[in-house]
Design an enzyme around this catalytic site. Structure first.
Site, PDB file in Angstrom:
ATOM      1  N   ASP A  35       9.594  -3.223  -3.081  1.00  0.00           N
ATOM      2  CA  ASP A  35       8.301  -3.888  -2.963  1.00  0.00           C
ATOM      3  C   ASP A  35       7.727  -4.251  -4.317  1.00  0.00           C
ATOM      4  O   ASP A  35       8.051  -3.610  -5.314  1.00  0.00           O
ATOM      5  CB  ASP A  35       7.319  -2.854  -2.393  1.00  0.00           C
ATOM      6  CG  ASP A  35       6.953  -3.182  -0.980  1.00  0.00           C
ATOM      7  OD1 ASP A  35       7.568  -4.079  -0.419  1.00  0.00           O
ATOM      8  OD2 ASP A  35       6.053  -2.504  -0.468  1.00  0.00           O
ATOM      9  N   LYS A  60       6.445  -8.907  -1.861  1.00  0.00           N
ATOM     10  CA  LYS A  60       5.600  -9.972  -1.291  1.00  0.00           C
ATOM     11  C   LYS A  60       4.159  -9.701  -1.667  1.00  0.00           C
ATOM     12  O   LYS A  60       3.710  -8.570  -1.768  1.00  0.00           O
ATOM     13  CB  LYS A  60       5.778 -10.040   0.218  1.00  0.00           C
ATOM     14  CG  LYS A  60       5.373  -8.784   0.977  1.00  0.00           C
ATOM     15  CD  LYS A  60       5.539  -9.028   2.456  1.00  0.00           C
ATOM     16  CE  LYS A  60       5.635  -7.754   3.268  1.00  0.00           C
ATOM     17  NZ  LYS A  60       4.460  -7.086   3.642  1.00  0.00           N
ATOM     18  N   MET A 176      -6.840  -1.814  -0.461  1.00  0.00           N
ATOM     19  CA  MET A 176      -6.880  -3.285  -0.409  1.00  0.00           C
ATOM     20  C   MET A 176      -8.282  -3.832  -0.174  1.00  0.00           C
ATOM     21  O   MET A 176      -8.453  -4.836   0.505  1.00  0.00           O
ATOM     22  CB  MET A 176      -5.964  -3.809   0.725  1.00  0.00           C
ATOM     23  CG  MET A 176      -4.527  -3.398   0.563  1.00  0.00           C
ATOM     24  SD  MET A 176      -3.525  -3.858   1.977  1.00  0.00           S
ATOM     25  CE  MET A 176      -3.926  -2.561   3.132  1.00  0.00           C
TER      26      MET A 176
HETATM   27  N1  SAH Z   1       1.932   2.252   1.002  1.00  0.00           N
HETATM   28  C1  SAH Z   1       1.014   2.239  -0.094  1.00  0.00           C
HETATM   29  C2  SAH Z   1      -0.168   1.319   0.166  1.00  0.00           C
HETATM   30  C3  SAH Z   1       0.212  -0.118   0.317  1.00  0.00           C
HETATM   31  S1  SAH Z   1      -1.163  -1.155   0.611  1.00  0.00           S
HETATM   32  C4  SAH Z   1       0.562   3.663  -0.385  1.00  0.00           C
HETATM   33  O1  SAH Z   1       0.812   4.561   0.407  1.00  0.00           O
HETATM   34  O2  SAH Z   1      -0.048   3.883  -1.418  1.00  0.00           O
HETATM   35  C5  SAH Z   1      -1.498  -1.748  -1.018  1.00  0.00           C
HETATM   36  C6  SAH Z   1      -2.761  -1.118  -1.543  1.00  0.00           C
HETATM   37  O3  SAH Z   1      -2.479   0.189  -1.987  1.00  0.00           O
HETATM   38  C7  SAH Z   1      -3.335  -1.788  -2.753  1.00  0.00           C
HETATM   39  O4  SAH Z   1      -4.105  -2.934  -2.416  1.00  0.00           O
HETATM   40  C8  SAH Z   1      -4.193  -0.711  -3.310  1.00  0.00           C
HETATM   41  O5  SAH Z   1      -5.371  -0.573  -2.585  1.00  0.00           O
HETATM   42  C9  SAH Z   1      -3.343   0.497  -3.035  1.00  0.00           C
HETATM   43  N2  SAH Z   1      -2.525   0.908  -4.208  1.00  0.00           N
HETATM   44  C10 SAH Z   1      -1.202   1.050  -4.255  1.00  0.00           C
HETATM   45  N3  SAH Z   1      -0.812   1.521  -5.463  1.00  0.00           N
HETATM   46  C11 SAH Z   1      -1.934   1.680  -6.176  1.00  0.00           C
HETATM   47  C12 SAH Z   1      -2.215   2.166  -7.479  1.00  0.00           C
HETATM   48  N4  SAH Z   1      -1.235   2.558  -8.304  1.00  0.00           N
HETATM   49  N5  SAH Z   1      -3.492   2.216  -7.888  1.00  0.00           N
HETATM   50  C13 SAH Z   1      -4.494   1.815  -7.079  1.00  0.00           C
HETATM   51  N6  SAH Z   1      -4.289   1.350  -5.848  1.00  0.00           N
HETATM   52  C14 SAH Z   1      -3.034   1.299  -5.384  1.00  0.00           C
END
Ligand code: SAH
Length: 509
Positions: A35, A60, A176
């Site tokens: 991803d 994506k 998000m």
């Molecule tokens: N599966 C992922 C989330 C995917 S949705 C998880 O469990 O973390 C994508 C969202 O995750 C982003 O828009 C943001 O809100 C958050 N996100 C993912 N990595 C991040 C990071 N390092 N710092 C802050 N937000 C993060």
């Protein structure tokens, strides 16, 4: 024979938060489909110890056509699995938390392709923790809700009952949700949550470039815009945010947010990288140079008539190694070079020769072409001789030209080309040009040369040097690089301490 697809969480960013299981699978799989949110460093590291792994870039990013892309990804996973491959589908955070990992699992189940799920550390918990915010805390929050601020645009109505959330009194962790924050805040206030509830936005949580903005439920969005925070951001709403003042830790590390360059030419580069990163630095490395051997025919031909030469000049360890390969192929060894005098541009090159049983006649004090000429000028067996010059393609002409001026007949035989694999050096150059590099560490004089070769003399002078000792400091100064600080001892620990000193001085200046 069917393969298997592992839906693997990469964690929020910090590679140290990868699970042991994820690491094992990355090291042993046939293919990785990563991803956009999985830290690219994790994939790069996997590639280093699993060099034949096939990479599928399926990152994506929002926008229209997203669901079509998801179908493409599902189809790819099914196809790879059916082809008998062991596939790691690497997803940011946890694969099943707003990650659509479950949709991929459904597609695999439907296609009858075996799969397993490897959970990861989700950003909502990890980004908060690295910002010093516990998602629950006795007396402050007895529950936590993970909620998306970005619902499927195809939906008619919101599925989230914001006023019910407002009444739980627990922590709300928003994924998000940067753009929708004002509307979410309104909905929560309408549901009875105090507008003054502490709220924080954490961008790039757990990365060295993590940034945190703290405000209240109703002022956070303005603060986020003012500070220029953009995705990926985790928003935490609730009393627990206040604990950050007390238990914030990551952003307080001595090198937090500093960009430090680790230069090549030390076997301890990995240890230094680790030490700096564990103090919060964003470590930039020189891209590894790939050695591409050229057509060996000219060298073989020169070696066939090696007795015509009085001198052989080696410009690098690679030149030595490739000449040896040509000897080996012809069934020869060091004895074939008997009687030739040998000059090397650097100590490492001379050591490589010594390991093969040959002691160089000339190793200059200054490890540059000019140094070799100076050393040769001290001898009376150079003028008018024949020289075989084994070098890299596009090597500097200083040495062959200087030898020609001294009446020598020089045969220049390029045996390899170095190609730096692109992106890395570009990113480093950009950072230097923009003045965003806080320090460049040098653990040897030759590392100074390597750095200049990689970024050019101009950019090399843009950031202060941290040097491991007096010899390296001399090389730094000779190159016109500002010497920031010199380590007290020739060790990685001392070099790390010196870096901290330099950063502190810069801060107080
Ligand atoms: N599966 C992922 C989330 C995917 S949705 C998880 O469990 O973390 C994508 C969202 O995750 C982003 O828009 C943001 O809100 C958050 N996100 C993912 N990595 C991040 C990071 N390092 N710092 C802050 N937000 C993060």
């Amino acid at each position: 024979m069917s393969g298997i697809v592992y839906l693997v969480g990469a964690g929020p960013g910090d590679p140290g938060l990868l699970t042991v299981r994820a690491q094992e699978l990355l090291a042993s799989c046939d293919a990785i489909a990563a991803d956009a949110l999985a830290n690219p460093d994790i994939v790069a590291a996997a590639r280093a110890y699993n060099p034949t792994v096939e990479l599928h870039d399926v990152g994506k990013r929002g926008g229209s056509g997203e669901s079509a892309r998801q179908e493409t990804i599902n189809a790819l996973l099914v196809e790879l699995g059916r082809a008998g491959k062991k596939v790691v589908r690497l997803k940011g955070g946890d694969p099943l938390v707003f990650g659509r990992g479950s949709e991929e699992a459904q597609a695999l189940a439907e296609a009858g392709v075996p799969f397993e799920i490897v959970p990861g550390v989700t950003a909502g918990v990890a980004a908060a923790a690295y910002a010093g915010i516990p998602v629950t805390h006795r007396g402050a929050a007895t529950s936590v809700t993970f909620v998306t601020g970005h619902e499927d645009p195809a939906k008619e109505e919101t599925q989230t009952d914001w006023s019910a959330l407002a009444r739980t009194g627990g922590t709300i962790v928003l994924y998000m949700g940067v753009k929708t924050l004002p509307r979410i805040a309104d909905a929560l206030v309408a549901g009875g949550m105090s507008p003054d509830t502490p709220a924080a936005a954490v961008q790039w949580g757990t990365y060295p470039r993590q940034r945190t903005v703290v405000a209240t439920l109703t002022t956070l969005h303005d603060a986020v815009v003012r500070e220029g925070l953009g995705a990926p951001v985790i928003t935490v709403i609730g009393k627990v945010v206040a604990l950050r003042d007390e238990i914030g830790w990551f952003e307080r590390q001595p090198l937090f947010g500093k960009r430090i360059v680790v230069t090549r030419a030390t076997s301890q580069a990995g240890a230094l990288r680790g030490a700096l990163a564990s103090l919060g630095a964003e470590v930039l490395e020189l891209p590894a140079l790939r050695v591409v051997p050229l057509d060996p025919a000219p060298l073989r031909e020169a070696l066939d008539r090696v007795t015509e030469y009085d001198w052989i000049v080696f410009t690098s360890q690679n030149a030595v190694a490739l000449l040896w390969e040509s000897l080996r192929v012809a069934g020869r060894d060091a004895r074939w070079l008997a009687g030739r005098r040998i000059a090397c541009v650097g100590r490492a090159t001379a050591d490589t020769l010594l390991a093969r049983g040959l002691a160089a006649d000339v190793v200059p004090d200054r490890f540059v072409a000019e140094g070799v000429l100076e050393a040769l000028d001290e001898r009376d067996d150079v003028r008018g001789t024949r020289v075989l010059y084994v070098a890299a393609e596009n090597a500097r002409d200083v040495l062959p030209d200087g030898l020609t001026e001294r009446g020598c007949r020089v045969d220049v035989v390029p045996v390899y080309r170095t190609s730096s694999d692109g992106a890395g050096s570009g990113a480093l150059r950009d950072a230097l040009a923009a003045g965003r590099v806080d320090a460049v560490t040098f653990a040897s004089a030759s590392a100074v040369r390597g750095f200049i070769e990689a970024v050019g003399a101009d950019l090399a002078r843009r950031a202060p040097a941290v040097s491991i000792g007096p010899v390296t400091s001399d090389a730094v100064k000779a190159a016109g690089i500002p010497l920031g600080v010199e380590a007290d001892a020739a060790s990685i620990d001392a070099l790390t301490d010196a870096t901290i000193r330099l950063v502190r001085e810069a801060k107080s200046a």
